[in-house]
Design an enzyme around this catalytic site. Structure first.
Site, PDB file in Angstrom:
ATOM      1  N   LYS A 113      34.104  31.377  37.535  1.00 49.86           N
ATOM      2  CA  LYS A 113      34.758  32.694  37.540  1.00 49.86           C
ATOM      3  C   LYS A 113      34.530  33.420  36.220  1.00 49.86           C
ATOM      4  O   LYS A 113      34.827  32.902  35.147  1.00 49.86           O
ATOM      5  CB  LYS A 113      36.270  32.533  37.774  1.00 49.86           C
TER       6      LYS A 113
HETATM    7  O1  G3P Z   1      43.244  34.584  42.927  1.00 49.11           O
HETATM    8  C1  G3P Z   1      43.791  35.408  41.973  1.00 49.11           C
HETATM    9  C2  G3P Z   1      45.252  35.299  41.948  1.00 49.11           C
HETATM   10  O2  G3P Z   1      45.618  34.051  41.490  1.00 49.11           O
HETATM   11  C3  G3P Z   1      45.970  36.334  41.228  1.00 49.11           C
HETATM   12  O3  G3P Z   1      47.160  36.424  41.863  1.00 49.11           O
HETATM   13  O4  G3P Z   1      49.496  36.907  42.169  1.00 49.11           O
HETATM   14  O5  G3P Z   1      48.582  36.583  39.860  1.00 49.11           O
HETATM   15  O6  G3P Z   1      48.054  38.630  41.148  1.00 49.11           O
HETATM   16  P1  G3P Z   1      48.398  37.185  41.210  1.00 49.11           P
END
Ligand code: G3P
Length: 293
Positions: A113
């Site tokens: 990533k």
């Molecule tokens: O896959 C990306 C994810 O982990 C981000 O999620 O909920 O932190 O926006 P969030």
């Protein structure tokens, strides 16, 4: 068992192999997993160690991350596992690449990533030439997805994912799901070398809508996949419409995919904020933070 009508690959978004074990048992399959520094900082063993007062050294934290990834790999050896490089807003492409090359060697199906920033795209361009599989994270716009497409032109199918973060757009009143729909539509004009990975999934409607749109991959947190499994892994039928309350539509843009990636307007404040948060969560685990050197 994998439902027959399911076209999208389903990934778990998490940094704990215990969750991978549970979800694999509940669904009867799992196509892969995405991890990131924040998710690793929430890993129960990492938290326990911090609570005992011991921060990690830089070597220890990378060893810890590798250990978590290897544990996940043992549970889903056929699955793709995304591993995120350390990148604060000042990290240069060469540094990301060096980390990415190392992480790519951790397991057979690693997907490295990189942020969808200028330096991240520079690293991506070189990474695909070297044969690395990559997942461009912290993507919030169609332009950024166009730049990912252009920077990785020539890559093999499956070598490049782009991860638009829908929940974080929703958080500020924009309809994140529109970005998924628009990128899928825009990519239909291309050669199909980038797979769309719906990320930052916060609720069942996000998952159902991404399934309906035919997102190549959807990554969702433990609680949502568990609930989806409990409901018998429903798939939205023709009558399903996604109608979130209070979110503003994001308009579709006609974007030419044939340009050089540097010509697209890739700036997005949420990408910068995302890098700041990921690097902070990572540095909070370390006795001598990376950014301080
Ligand atoms: O896959 C990306 C994810 O982990 C981000 O999620 O909920 O932190 O926006 P969030």
């Amino acid at each position: 068992m994998r439902p027959q009508s399911l076209r999208s690959k389903i990934f778990l978004d998490g940094g704990d192999a215990g969750e991978t074990r549970d979800i694999t048992a509940i669904l009867g399959f799992l196509d892969g997993q995405t991890t990131n520094p924040t998710l690793i900082s929430k890993n129960p063993q990492a938290k326990e160690r911090l609570e005992r007062g011991g921060k990690f050294t830089e070597k220890e934290i990378f060893d810890f991350y590798r250990g978590v990834v290897k544990d996940i790999y043992e549970l889903i050896p056929q699955g793709s596992i995304s591993i995120e490089v350390y990148a604060d807003p000042s990290t240069e492409a060469d540094k990301m690449l060096a980390m990415g090359r190392d992480m790519f060697s951790w397991i057979p199906k690693a997907q490295v990533k990189l942020p969808t920033s200028k330096e991240g795209l520079k690293a991506a361009e070189q990474a695909v030439k070297e044969g690395l599989r990559i997942n461009m994270t912290l993507c919030f716009s169609q332009e950024q997805a166009a730049a990912v497409y252009a920077a990785t032109r020539g890559a093999k199918k499956g070598q490049v994912y782009v991860s638009p973060f829908i929940g974080r757009l929703d958080d500020r009143g924009e309809k994140g799901m529109d970005v998924i729909a628009h990128i899928i539509k825009m990519y239909r004009k291309g050669d199909g070398h980038v797979e769309v990975l719906t990320a930052s999934v916060r609720n069942m409607d996000h998952l159902l809508c991404a399934l309906k749109l035919g997102s190549d991959i959807i990554t969702a947190p433990y609680a949502i996949l568990k609930e989806w499994g409990r409901q018998g892994m429903p798939f939205p039928d023709n009558s399903y419409t996604y109608k979130p309350a209070g979110l503003e539509d994001i308009p579709y843009k006609e974007i030419d995919l044939s340009k050089n990636w540097r010509e697209y307007d890739i700036a997005h404040d949420l990408t910068v904020k995302g890098m700041e948060k990921f690097s902070k969560d990572w540095n909070d685990l370390i006795a001598q933070p990376l950014a301080a050197r």
